[in-house]
Design a protein around this motif. Sequence first.
Motif, mmCIF file in Angstrom:
data_model
loop_
_atom_site.group_PDB
_atom_site.id
_atom_site.type_symbol
_atom_site.label_atom_id
_atom_site.label_comp_id
_atom_site.label_asym_id
_atom_site.label_seq_id
_atom_site.Cartn_x
_atom_site.Cartn_y
_atom_site.Cartn_z
ATOM 1 N N LEU A 151 -7.450 -3.913 -1.346
ATOM 2 C CA LEU A 151 -6.216 -4.378 -1.901
ATOM 3 C C LEU A 151 -6.169 -6.114 -1.624
ATOM 4 C CD1 LEU A 151 -2.929 -4.274 -2.293
ATOM 5 C CD2 LEU A 151 -2.665 -4.402 0.062
ATOM 6 N N MET A 199 0.815 -1.203 0.123
ATOM 7 C CA MET A 199 0.139 -0.017 -0.039
ATOM 8 C C MET A 199 1.032 1.192 0.035
ATOM 9 S SD MET A 199 -2.921 -1.158 2.772
ATOM 10 C CE MET A 199 -3.498 0.590 2.940
ATOM 11 N N GLU A 253 -4.529 5.675 -3.785
ATOM 12 C CA GLU A 253 -4.848 5.139 -2.355
ATOM 13 C C GLU A 253 -5.569 3.763 -2.436
ATOM 14 O OE1 GLU A 253 -4.028 5.854 0.776
ATOM 15 O OE2 GLU A 253 -3.481 8.185 0.973
ATOM 16 N N ILE A 254 -4.979 2.863 -1.963
ATOM 17 C CA ILE A 254 -5.605 1.666 -2.051
ATOM 18 C C ILE A 254 -5.963 1.213 -0.786
ATOM 19 C CG2 ILE A 254 -6.052 -0.798 -2.760
ATOM 20 C CD1 ILE A 254 -4.294 -0.030 -5.141
ATOM 21 N N GLY A 255 -7.282 1.048 -0.309
ATOM 22 C CA GLY A 255 -7.801 0.414 1.075
ATOM 23 C C GLY A 255 -7.447 -0.893 1.059
#
Lengths: 374, 103
Positions: free
Chosen positions: B45, B27, B39-41
């Motif tokens: 992910l 991340m 932005e990957i939560g």
Amino acid sequence: MNTRLRFHHGEYDICANEALYASMAANGWQLARRGAYLSRFKRAEPEQRLYRIEYSTEAALPEDQLELYAECGWAHVCSRGILHIFTAPSGRGIPEIHTDPKLQAPILKRLRRRHIISLLVSLIVIALSVLFIAALSGPGEARAELALGFYGATALCCFYITLFILLIYSAIRESVQLTLLYRRLNRGEPLDRSGGRRLPHRILRGAMLSACAVFLLLFVFQLSCHEKWAPDAAPENPCISLTELGLAGKQSTNPVNNDDSCVTYDRSLLLEYWSSDEYVETEDGFASMYVHCYVLKGEDAAARLLPALLETAILASAEGFEEKSFPGLDEAYSAELEYVARSGSTLWYVTLLAPEGAGFADKAESVFSALAAK
Amino acid sequence: MSQQPMTEAMYYILLALLEPSHGYGLMQHIREISGGRMEIGPGTLYGVLTRMKAEGLIVQDAEQSRRKTYHITDAGRDALAEEYRRIKNMLRDGAVLEREVEE
């Protein structure tokens, strides 16, 4: 008190549940456990926290998923079935769990399919159970039993009917919600956490829950009205006695279960119910009589309920009853040992087992005559 | 080889996995290589990693420590290269817009 219970929202009311838990945390109550209908909170310092609900296809989330969430600041609070709740302090720049609604959508699609299947299975099971009961006793008798049950335990029946409607309403609403959520996510729009309009649903649900509570209280009150006396101690009542039929003798007991003779009184929202079981040892032998008397609120209701008494008679079938005309009674039917009659808003169902040689010129006439005198 | 265009999340995850990494590190790496744009939560992910594992684009280490490390596979590299070529071609084809964008 360090713990507190609160009713939570439906399982798929994601945003409403998240908002509830956040609001409780802000008031110093942090979520400890989620049950079927209630969530348990424990006392804590008031804190602005975020809560997020996750669903999984398996009962438990994989350990590495939990670890990843924890590393990002999302602590696992509790799980119930496939629903998992995470929390994180608000305003610390912790990333949202889901940042791509389109990738979140398939989970809701699977949940929706599962939910609709379980709803359909429940409805099919209920329908099959009703058909099975109707097939066992015949549709006419099943309908008659239901009518007698409804008149005799109106509050309890209303409670079950309201509860059933509430459960079906909740299940259908959840399916609709899941569909709307799925469509929203699939369009690429994130969940709407702004609150939204929930008032009509809350009013409807609250009204149904209140109705359930009122019906249950009424049923408990009606149960408390139950009274039972020995025949000679009973107050004036509409049941006839063996003495009134000229069958005097020594009081005896039921030969099968040894029960004493008795008179009972019960009531429901729609009627008052008197019942008399009498066992007497006469000179000619053993005599017994069972009287069920229903005092309804109107003649029409009594006339409507009468066929149910014929259908549910224990010994004779409805076709086995012969219609009689008797002065003082609006309707009268007799079978070999059973009698059904109506006078105004009062209904009787009598079973008379008299000894041979009791000296009745016409048993039906004696019974109807005693009933007419009431 | 991936036939369908990749999602942005998949593309960046494969790109970040040119260096093996565990979930949280991934991340952070994605945030770095995208200049903070991407932005990957963790939920997103994890979902994408699970899908890519099933498609054979990445593999997960046998558990050496508490943290599991993800590696890109040859199939994953091919899919990433294919996607890069697709994006590059699209960029080339749209070069005519360069002046308009600048203006």
